[in-house]
Motif scaffolding. Structure first.
Motif, PDB file in Angstrom:
ATOM      1  N   GLY A  59       0.833  -1.200   0.000  1.00 14.10           N
ATOM      2  CA  GLY A  59       0.000   0.000   0.000  1.00 14.10           C
ATOM      3  C   GLY A  59       0.863   1.243   0.000  1.00 14.10           C
ATOM      4  N   SER A  60       0.204   2.392   0.071  1.00 14.27           N
ATOM      5  CA  SER A  60       0.904   3.681   0.121  1.00 14.27           C
ATOM      6  C   SER A  60       0.665   4.302   1.483  1.00 14.27           C
ATOM      7  N   TYR A  61       1.743   4.779   2.105  1.00 20.87           N
ATOM      8  CA  TYR A  61       1.660   5.244   3.483  1.00 20.87           C
ATOM      9  C   TYR A  61       2.256   6.642   3.622  1.00 20.87           C
ATOM     10  N   LEU A  62       1.573   7.470   4.382  1.00 19.39           N
ATOM     11  CA  LEU A  62       2.052   8.817   4.648  1.00 19.39           C
ATOM     12  C   LEU A  62       3.079   8.767   5.771  1.00 19.39           C
ATOM     13  N   VAL A  63       4.295   9.261   5.489  1.00 20.11           N
ATOM     14  CA  VAL A  63       5.342   9.355   6.498  1.00 20.11           C
ATOM     15  C   VAL A  63       5.533  10.829   6.813  1.00 20.11           C
ATOM     16  N   LEU A  64       5.269  11.194   8.045  1.00 21.49           N
ATOM     17  CA  LEU A  64       5.289  12.594   8.449  1.00 21.49           C
ATOM     18  C   LEU A  64       6.701  13.058   8.788  1.00 21.49           C
ATOM     19  N   PRO A  65       6.945  14.366   8.710  1.00 18.29           N
ATOM     20  CA  PRO A  65       8.264  14.895   9.079  1.00 18.29           C
ATOM     21  C   PRO A  65       8.627  14.499  10.509  1.00 18.29           C
ATOM     22  N   GLY A  66       9.869  14.068  10.691  1.00 24.17           N
ATOM     23  CA  GLY A  66      10.335  13.712  12.029  1.00 24.17           C
ATOM     24  C   GLY A  66       9.853  12.383  12.544  1.00 24.17           C
ATOM     25  N   ALA A  67       9.146  11.597  11.723  1.00 26.10           N
ATOM     26  CA  ALA A  67       8.643  10.300  12.187  1.00 26.10           C
ATOM     27  C   ALA A  67       9.805   9.391  12.578  1.00 26.10           C
ATOM     28  N   SER A  68       9.676   8.716  13.717  1.00 27.40           N
ATOM     29  CA  SER A  68      10.721   7.795  14.172  1.00 27.40           C
ATOM     30  C   SER A  68      10.654   6.507  13.363  1.00 27.40           C
ATOM     31  N   MET A  69      11.726   5.739  13.425  1.00 27.11           N
ATOM     32  CA  MET A  69      11.723   4.436  12.756  1.00 27.11           C
ATOM     33  C   MET A  69      10.593   3.560  13.291  1.00 27.11           C
ATOM     34  N   ALA A  70      10.361   3.631  14.580  1.00 26.79           N
ATOM     35  CA  ALA A  70       9.284   2.839  15.176  1.00 26.79           C
ATOM     36  C   ALA A  70       7.932   3.232  14.582  1.00 26.79           C
ATOM     37  N   GLN A  71       7.705   4.523  14.397  1.00 26.95           N
ATOM     38  CA  GLN A  71       6.445   4.983  13.819  1.00 26.95           C
ATOM     39  C   GLN A  71       6.326   4.570  12.355  1.00 26.95           C
ATOM     40  N   VAL A  72       7.435   4.661  11.618  1.00 30.25           N
ATOM     41  CA  VAL A  72       7.415   4.235  10.219  1.00 30.25           C
ATOM     42  C   VAL A  72       7.110   2.742  10.127  1.00 30.25           C
ATOM     43  N   LEU A  73       7.738   1.958  11.009  1.00 24.94           N
ATOM     44  CA  LEU A  73       7.492   0.520  11.021  1.00 24.94           C
ATOM     45  C   LEU A  73       6.032   0.220  11.320  1.00 24.94           C
ATOM     46  N   ASP A  74       5.461   0.918  12.262  1.00 25.22           N
ATOM     47  CA  ASP A  74       4.038   0.729  12.579  1.00 25.22           C
ATOM     48  C   ASP A  74       3.169   1.012  11.361  1.00 25.22           C
ATOM     49  N   SER A  75       3.515   2.044  10.610  1.00 22.94           N
ATOM     50  CA  SER A  75       2.718   2.431   9.446  1.00 22.94           C
ATOM     51  C   SER A  75       2.708   1.354   8.375  1.00 22.94           C
ATOM     52  N   VAL A  76       3.874   0.774   8.091  1.00 23.78           N
ATOM     53  CA  VAL A  76       3.970  -0.169   6.966  1.00 23.78           C
ATOM     54  C   VAL A  76       3.635  -1.597   7.355  1.00 23.78           C
ATOM     55  N   THR A  77       3.328  -1.833   8.631  1.00 26.86           N
ATOM     56  CA  THR A  77       2.976  -3.191   9.063  1.00 26.86           C
ATOM     57  C   THR A  77       1.585  -3.288   9.680  1.00 26.86           C
ATOM     58  N   ALA A  78       0.909  -2.141   9.878  1.00 28.33           N
ATOM     59  CA  ALA A  78      -0.368  -2.169  10.594  1.00 28.33           C
ATOM     60  C   ALA A  78      -1.484  -2.766   9.764  1.00 28.33           C
ATOM     61  N   GLY A  79      -1.443  -2.620   8.427  1.00 31.30           N
ATOM     62  CA  GLY A  79      -2.517  -3.128   7.588  1.00 31.30           C
ATOM     63  C   GLY A  79      -3.680  -2.158   7.541  1.00 31.30           C
ATOM     64  N   GLY A  80      -4.786  -2.580   6.936  1.00 38.37           N
ATOM     65  CA  GLY A  80      -5.932  -1.698   6.771  1.00 38.37           C
ATOM     66  C   GLY A  80      -5.760  -0.836   5.535  1.00 38.37           C
ATOM     67  N   GLN A  81      -6.528   0.261   5.465  1.00 37.75           N
ATOM     68  CA  GLN A  81      -6.478   1.127   4.305  1.00 37.75           C
ATOM     69  C   GLN A  81      -5.149   1.877   4.228  1.00 37.75           C
ATOM     70  N   SER A  82      -4.717   2.136   2.979  1.00 36.08           N
ATOM     71  CA  SER A  82      -3.539   2.964   2.798  1.00 36.08           C
ATOM     72  C   SER A  82      -3.795   4.345   3.368  1.00 36.08           C
ATOM     73  N   THR A  83      -2.763   4.956   3.909  1.00 35.50           N
ATOM     74  CA  THR A  83      -2.904   6.289   4.501  1.00 35.50           C
ATOM     75  C   THR A  83      -2.390   7.380   3.572  1.00 35.50           C
ATOM     76  N   CYS A  84      -1.980   6.986   2.386  1.00 44.50           N
ATOM     77  CA  CYS A  84      -1.448   7.947   1.428  1.00 44.50           C
ATOM     78  C   CYS A  84      -1.738   7.401   0.036  1.00 44.50           C
ATOM     79  N   GLY A  85      -1.731   8.283  -0.939  1.00 45.93           N
ATOM     80  CA  GLY A  85      -1.932   7.804  -2.294  1.00 45.93           C
ATOM     81  C   GLY A  85      -3.177   8.371  -2.926  1.00 45.93           C
ATOM     82  N   ARG A  86      -3.990   7.506  -3.558  1.00 44.28           N
ATOM     83  CA  ARG A  86      -5.085   7.963  -4.395  1.00 44.28           C
ATOM     84  C   ARG A  86      -6.441   7.509  -3.865  1.00 44.28           C
ATOM     85  N   GLU A  87      -7.444   8.311  -4.187  1.00 45.62           N
ATOM     86  CA  GLU A  87      -8.815   8.024  -3.777  1.00 45.62           C
ATOM     87  C   GLU A  87      -9.741   8.340  -4.937  1.00 45.62           C
ATOM     88  N   VAL A  88     -10.722   7.468  -5.156  1.00 45.96           N
ATOM     89  CA  VAL A  88     -11.778   7.732  -6.130  1.00 45.96           C
ATOM     90  C   VAL A  88     -13.078   7.920  -5.366  1.00 45.96           C
TER      91      VAL A  88
END
Length: 391
Positions: free
Chosen positions: A86-115
């Motif tokens: 999926g596509s994930y939004l990584v915010l400024p200053g995000a820690s590695m732990a937060q980035v890891l949570d984003s790309v492993t949590a599952g569910g809807q993508s938090t970044c990218g495209r919407e119709v």
């Protein structure tokens, strides 16, 4: 000599142990501390991507400071095998732990495209949007009406992507026929619709769906949501209303919905109609006449004729007493609330005031003055607009 060797070995072991502890502490701090990213990015994980590949890509894009620490942190936390595409939004200053949570949590993508398939009173529109990570806002890429034009290349190029979020949005005041007609043209949905749901029973709202979702199931969800809203608000209605059932309140709400788009006016418009019902006056509201002409199948597209105002239909409130037999559209929550809690006022009339709202009056003489002002505005504009006048 052996004592000296043992002593030196012990010293070396202690030094190595201290160094290892320091290195571990540093690694933990790097993993949990603020990251190097200065501007938000959209980071995409493809199907089948490995942890090492994702780690390197994150480091190359400046989202993490060290790919090795990221991999070790993922292994240590038990998430090394949990990558989700999926596509994930990584915010400024995000820690590695937060980035890891984003790309492993599952569910809807938090970044990218919407119709978003928007169904409104006048038309339907498919809107493709892309998230701008710098502003965390969606930016429109392309929009088109599937009823009148073919899907553009920009849409077709991405419509099959797995990580697109799909949404169907119903505007307040659409008719059930309009909803069904639009959904039948929604190429990203499947399934047949056997019949048009009863008027007023679909909740205007935004619904997240999956590509291939069943049309009939979505209509059932819309009906379920509207029924729940009506039941909740009916249970909290004010006393003394001139209708006896939730269904009658829904009819009133649909008329309010079609008469005003100004939120602050809804309860006042409701009061006008309630007062007229209580005094035995006909509602005399143009949207009910229009519904008698169109039966909700599209928009009239012109002003009402005098012959139509006089024509007897079940919905024409210029010739029938009381409420029409059914709603004339699908009202939103605010209009249902207004129908069940009208403003405490003695207004009996209203007419458009030229600003998008209405001028209200207590007497026919005041109302006629307001009508004269509105007619003058119409003449100045040189346009024939629906007035919504009570005579």
């Amino acid at each position: 000599m052996w004592r000296s060797i043992a002593s030196n070995a012990l010293t070396l072991f202690i030094v190595l142990l201290v160094m290892a502890a320091g290195l571990l502490a540093w690694g933990r701090e790097e993993f949990a501390g603020s990251g190097p990213l200065e501007q938000a990015i959209c980071f995409r994980v493809e199907r089948g991507d490995s942890l090492s590949g994702v780690s390197r890509a994150l480091e190359e894009q400046g989202a993490i400071s060290d790919a090795r620490i990221f991999r070790i942190g993922a292994e240590y936390s038990g998430k090394a095998d949990d990558l989700k595409f999926g596509s994930y939004l990584v915010l400024p200053g995000a820690s590695m732990a937060q980035v890891l949570d984003s790309v492993t949590a599952g569910g809807q993508s938090t970044c990218g495209r919407e119709v978003n398939f928007r169904i409104s009173v006048a038309s339907s529109e498919v809107v493709l949007r892309q998230l701008d990570p710098a502003t965390n806002r969606y930016v429109e890429v392309v929009a088109f009406d599937p009823a009148v034009e073919a899907a553009p290349e920009e849409y077709l190029a991405v419509a099959e992507a797995d990580d697109i979020r799909w949404r169907v949005t119903l505007a307040e005041g659409v008719t059930s026929w309009q909803v069904v007609d639009a959904l039948r043209r929604a190429e990203f949905m499947t399934g047949e619709i056997a019949e048009v749901p009863p008027e007023g029973t679909l909740a205007p709202d935004s619904y997240e769906v999956a590509r291939g979702a069943d049309r009939a199931e979505l209509l059932a969800l819309m009906a379920e949501r509207q029924a729940a809203t009506l039941a909740e608000l009916w249970a909290n209605r004010v006393e003394g209303l001139p209708y006896d059932t939730p269904e009658e309140a829904l009819i009133m709400a649909s008329i309010i919905e079609k008469e005003t788009s100004v939120p602050e006016e809804r309860r006042r418009v409701s009061a006008v109609f309630v007062n007229r019902l209580e005094q035995g006056m006909r509602l005399q509201t143009d949207p009910t006449v229009i519904y008698g002409v169109t039966r909700g199948e599209g928009v009239l597209g012109r002003g009402l004729r005098q012959s139509e105002l006089r024509r007897e239909t079940p919905w024409n409130t210029y010739v029938i007493d009381g409420l029409p037999p059914t709603p004339i559209a699908n009202p939103g929550r605010l209009s249902i609330e207004a129908a069940l809690d009208p403003e405490d006022s003695d207004y009996l009339y209203f007419v458009a005031d030229g600003t998008g709202g209405h001028a209200f009056a207590r007497t026919l003489a005041e109302h006629n003055e307001n009508v004269a002002r509105w007619r003058a505005i119409e003449r100045e504009r040189g346009a024939q607009e629906e007035s919504g006048v009570q005579d």
